[in-house]
Design a protein around this motif. Structure first.
Motif, PDB file in Angstrom:
ATOM      1  N   ARG A  58       0.824  -1.195   0.000  1.00  0.00           N
ATOM      2  CA  ARG A  58       0.000   0.000   0.000  1.00  0.00           C
ATOM      3  C   ARG A  58       0.870   1.262   0.000  1.00  0.00           C
ATOM      4  N   PRO A  59       0.377   2.351  -0.581  1.00  0.00           N
ATOM      5  CA  PRO A  59       1.145   3.603  -0.590  1.00  0.00           C
ATOM      6  C   PRO A  59       1.557   4.055   0.804  1.00  0.00           C
ATOM      7  N   GLY A  60       0.642   3.937   1.755  1.00  0.00           N
ATOM      8  CA  GLY A  60       0.971   4.351   3.115  1.00  0.00           C
ATOM      9  C   GLY A  60       2.116   3.553   3.708  1.00  0.00           C
ATOM     10  N   PHE A  61       2.143   2.263   3.453  1.00  0.00           N
ATOM     11  CA  PHE A  61       3.242   1.424   3.933  1.00  0.00           C
ATOM     12  C   PHE A  61       4.554   1.861   3.295  1.00  0.00           C
ATOM     13  N   LEU A  62       4.535   2.099   1.985  1.00  0.00           N
ATOM     14  CA  LEU A  62       5.752   2.522   1.298  1.00  0.00           C
ATOM     15  C   LEU A  62       6.245   3.876   1.823  1.00  0.00           C
ATOM     16  N   GLN A  63       5.310   4.758   2.150  1.00  0.00           N
ATOM     17  CA  GLN A  63       5.685   6.054   2.722  1.00  0.00           C
ATOM     18  C   GLN A  63       6.368   5.862   4.070  1.00  0.00           C
ATOM     19  N   ARG A  64       5.775   5.026   4.916  1.00  0.00           N
ATOM     20  CA  ARG A  64       6.355   4.793   6.243  1.00  0.00           C
ATOM     21  C   ARG A  64       7.717   4.110   6.140  1.00  0.00           C
ATOM     22  N   ALA A  65       7.902   3.286   5.116  1.00  0.00           N
ATOM     23  CA  ALA A  65       9.160   2.569   4.937  1.00  0.00           C
ATOM     24  C   ALA A  65      10.229   3.406   4.257  1.00  0.00           C
ATOM     25  N   GLY A  66       9.899   4.638   3.873  1.00  0.00           N
ATOM     26  CA  GLY A  66      10.858   5.503   3.221  1.00  0.00           C
ATOM     27  C   GLY A  66      11.052   5.223   1.746  1.00  0.00           C
ATOM     28  N   ARG A  67      10.161   4.439   1.145  1.00  0.00           N
ATOM     29  CA  ARG A  67      10.270   4.114  -0.267  1.00  0.00           C
ATOM     30  C   ARG A  67       9.410   5.021  -1.141  1.00  0.00           C
ATOM     31  N   LEU A  68       8.630   5.855  -0.536  1.00  0.00           N
ATOM     32  CA  LEU A  68       7.761   6.808  -1.229  1.00  0.00           C
ATOM     33  C   LEU A  68       7.762   8.094  -0.423  1.00  0.00           C
ATOM     34  N   GLN A  69       7.968   9.220  -1.101  1.00  0.00           N
ATOM     35  CA  GLN A  69       7.895  10.518  -0.436  1.00  0.00           C
ATOM     36  C   GLN A  69       6.796  11.309  -1.133  1.00  0.00           C
ATOM     37  N   ALA A  70       5.652  11.393  -0.466  1.00  0.00           N
ATOM     38  CA  ALA A  70       4.482  11.999  -1.099  1.00  0.00           C
ATOM     39  C   ALA A  70       3.854  13.032  -0.175  1.00  0.00           C
ATOM     40  N   PRO A  71       3.437  14.183  -0.723  1.00  0.00           N
ATOM     41  CA  PRO A  71       2.647  15.128   0.064  1.00  0.00           C
ATOM     42  C   PRO A  71       1.348  14.472   0.521  1.00  0.00           C
ATOM     43  N   GLU A  72       0.752  15.020   1.538  1.00  0.00           N
ATOM     44  CA  GLU A  72      -0.433  14.404   2.127  1.00  0.00           C
ATOM     45  C   GLU A  72      -1.550  14.197   1.114  1.00  0.00           C
ATOM     46  N   ALA A  73      -1.808  15.185   0.285  1.00  0.00           N
ATOM     47  CA  ALA A  73      -2.899  15.072  -0.683  1.00  0.00           C
ATOM     48  C   ALA A  73      -2.595  14.005  -1.731  1.00  0.00           C
ATOM     49  N   ALA A  74      -1.343  13.933  -2.174  1.00  0.00           N
ATOM     50  CA  ALA A  74      -0.970  12.933  -3.171  1.00  0.00           C
ATOM     51  C   ALA A  74      -1.064  11.526  -2.585  1.00  0.00           C
ATOM     52  N   LEU A  75      -0.619  11.372  -1.345  1.00  0.00           N
ATOM     53  CA  LEU A  75      -0.691  10.060  -0.703  1.00  0.00           C
ATOM     54  C   LEU A  75      -2.149   9.618  -0.569  1.00  0.00           C
ATOM     55  N   ALA A  76      -3.013  10.544  -0.188  1.00  0.00           N
ATOM     56  CA  ALA A  76      -4.428  10.211  -0.052  1.00  0.00           C
ATOM     57  C   ALA A  76      -5.024   9.801  -1.403  1.00  0.00           C
ATOM     58  N   ALA A  77      -4.611  10.483  -2.469  1.00  0.00           N
ATOM     59  CA  ALA A  77      -5.118  10.137  -3.803  1.00  0.00           C
ATOM     60  C   ALA A  77      -4.662   8.741  -4.209  1.00  0.00           C
ATOM     61  N   LEU A  78      -3.394   8.428  -3.941  1.00  0.00           N
ATOM     62  CA  LEU A  78      -2.898   7.097  -4.284  1.00  0.00           C
ATOM     63  C   LEU A  78      -3.604   6.018  -3.472  1.00  0.00           C
ATOM     64  N   GLU A  79      -3.845   6.281  -2.218  1.00  0.00           N
ATOM     65  CA  GLU A  79      -4.557   5.307  -1.391  1.00  0.00           C
ATOM     66  C   GLU A  79      -5.975   5.071  -1.920  1.00  0.00           C
ATOM     67  N   ARG A  80      -6.613   6.128  -2.405  1.00  0.00           N
ATOM     68  CA  ARG A  80      -7.975   5.993  -2.928  1.00  0.00           C
ATOM     69  C   ARG A  80      -8.016   5.226  -4.247  1.00  0.00           C
ATOM     70  N   ARG A  81      -7.045   5.474  -5.110  1.00  0.00           N
ATOM     71  CA  ARG A  81      -7.180   5.025  -6.487  1.00  0.00           C
ATOM     72  C   ARG A  81      -6.395   3.759  -6.844  1.00  0.00           C
ATOM     73  N   VAL A  82      -5.388   3.399  -6.048  1.00  0.00           N
ATOM     74  CA  VAL A  82      -4.633   2.170  -6.328  1.00  0.00           C
ATOM     75  C   VAL A  82      -5.380   0.985  -5.707  1.00  0.00           C
ATOM     76  N   PRO A  83      -5.807   0.028  -6.508  1.00  0.00           N
ATOM     77  CA  PRO A  83      -6.539  -1.131  -5.973  1.00  0.00           C
ATOM     78  C   PRO A  83      -5.586  -2.103  -5.283  1.00  0.00           C
ATOM     79  N   TRP A  84      -6.164  -3.052  -4.581  1.00  0.00           N
ATOM     80  CA  TRP A  84      -5.350  -4.067  -3.912  1.00  0.00           C
ATOM     81  C   TRP A  84      -5.841  -5.447  -4.313  1.00  0.00           C
ATOM     82  N   GLN A  85      -4.910  -6.332  -4.581  1.00  0.00           N
ATOM     83  CA  GLN A  85      -5.229  -7.720  -4.895  1.00  0.00           C
ATOM     84  C   GLN A  85      -4.029  -8.579  -4.498  1.00  0.00           C
ATOM     85  N   THR A  86      -4.291  -9.781  -4.028  1.00  0.00           N
ATOM     86  CA  THR A  86      -3.213 -10.649  -3.579  1.00  0.00           C
ATOM     87  C   THR A  86      -2.326 -11.068  -4.743  1.00  0.00           C
ATOM     88  N   PRO A  87      -1.019 -10.893  -4.651  1.00  0.00           N
ATOM     89  CA  PRO A  87      -0.111 -11.449  -5.653  1.00  0.00           C
ATOM     90  C   PRO A  87       0.065 -12.952  -5.439  1.00  0.00           C
TER      91      PRO A  87
END
Length: 397
Positions: free
Chosen positions: A362-391
């Motif tokens: 998830r985007p939030g996990f990547l942000q916390r792990a230091g693999r994504l640096q996103a402003p709050e609004a951008a992070l919220a947009a990615l969380e809303r629009r990126v779907p999740w499915q089991t690999p």
């Protein structure tokens, strides 16, 4: 001067010598001709010395893989090998660079591989995306047999019967292969043992299991279930073998719920880090990728600064636009088109982007792990629009 090119049919023996040495196995004489018949020289790329000696090689298999319920062209990288006197001289890096260019040209926006070393392939933009669970169940842990509206029958290993069930099952995961007839014949149905199919009350196949029994161990080679009744019916069928086996071995998706569904979940369960993936062509991948529709009917826009040292066409600043229906686009923008201080820009490397879109991170996990640096609004947009499915990946290449 060293040359990278596709292999020729008469270079089969040279390739087999390299593979057997590098991977420390020996092909029996009676299997060599089988391998020769399955050899695709156009899929094999070699690095040759100026005197024509094969130094390193890489297999690039044209696959289709399921991602969010859609088939994506995928380049499967396998058989990467070098002779000892050719190692640590940039040969594999050159082959991978050539492979990325080839995949982009062929429209293979995604690549996957089984790594000998995760750190090694992370240097080339691949990221860990698929893990699996391996179960070993003594017979006392097998699910209780239950009645279902349908029935399970032993059948011939028939591509036309099994493939539609598998494809429907595979489409529910990210990274599963879309198997063609040759793959079914040479890599799935060639294994020893039986095939059993669950038919619902209307006679429609809703699940199957391919398995063998040897030395009191039941080994499941392939399994697909489309309904809860199919799951119950197949496990009940497996339970009928309890008098002739001491244990069962099966590989399942990471989110498999069997431990919750049986009376005693204290059977052996191992998490297996399995495959890595890489987005080869970010704009091409995003154009195919089904983002989540907007609940409010509005579009979302995120400015991405992507880092990719091996595929320069992915590196730079892009505008990610996702419309209300979930259709996305990734368009390059000039660096002077965004603020120099990076305000409003989301920074991510190609490996983390792959993990987010096909690796279940998830985007939030990547942000916390230091693999994504996103402003709050951008992070919220990615969380809303990126779907999740089991690999998941049931196959190996």
């Amino acid at each position: 001067m060293a040359e990278i090119r596709q292999l020729k049919a008469d270079e089969f023996e040279e390739r087999m010598k390299l593979s057997q040495f590098a991977f420390q196995f020996q092909i029996p004489a009676d299997q060599m001709e089988v391998r020769r018949a399955a050899f695709h020289p156009e899929w094999d790329y070699g690095l040759f010395s100026d005197d024509g000696r094969l130094l390193s090689a890489l297999l690039l298999i044209p696959f289709e893989a399921w991602v969010q319920g859609r088939k994506f062209k995928m380049g499967g990288v396998a058989g990467v090998a070098s002779w000892p006197d050719a190692r640590r001289q940039g040969g594999v890096a050159g082959l991978l660079s050539h492979a990325f260019e080839t995949m982009k040209r062929e429209g293979q926006s995604l690549s996957m591989l089984h790594p000998f070393s995760f750190p090694f392939y992370r240097k080339f933009g691949y990221e860990f995306t698929i893990e699996r669970k391996n179960y070993t169940l003594e017979t006392k842990y097998l699910p209780a047999r239950k009645e279902t509206p349908g029935t399970v029958r032993i059948v011939d290993k028939d591509f036309a019967l099994l493939a539609p069930v598998y494809e429907a099952y595979a489409s529910r995961y990210d990274g599963t292969l879309s198997r063609d007839g040759e793959w079914w014949k040479n890599r799935v149905m060639n294994k020893p043992g039986l095939a059993a199919v669950y038919y619902d009350e209307n006679g429609k196949p809703q699940g199957y299991v391919l398995y063998e029994v040897a030395d009191k161990v039941l080994k499941v080679h392939d399994w697909a279930e489309l309904t809860e009744d199919a799951r119950i019916g197949l496990w009940s069928y497996i339970g009928n073998h309890d008098s002739m086996i001491r244990e069962l071995k099966i590989t399942v998706p990471a989110d498999d719920g069997l431990p919750f569904l049986v009376p005693d979940p204290r059977f052996k369960q191992e998490i297996e880090p399995y495959f890595m993936s890489r987005i080869v062509d970010a704009p091409g991948f995003v154009a195919q990728y089904p983002f989540k529709p907007s609940s409010g009917g509005a579009a979302d826009e995120v400015v991405l600064r992507i880092e990719d040292a091996q595929a320069p066409w992915n590196a730079g600043t892009f505008r990610l636009c996702v419309d209300s229906e979930g259709i996305g686009s990734l368009e390059r923008v000039a660096d002077d088109g965004v603020r120099r201080d990076g305000d409003g820009v989301t920074a991510i490397d190609i490996a983390a982007l792959t993990a987010m879109l096909v690796g279940g991170r998830r985007p939030g996990f990547l942000q916390r792990a230091g693999r994504l640096q996103a402003p709050e609004a951008a992070l919220a947009a990615l969380e809303r629009r990126v779907p999740w499915q089991t690999p998941y990946l049931a196959d190996f290449f």
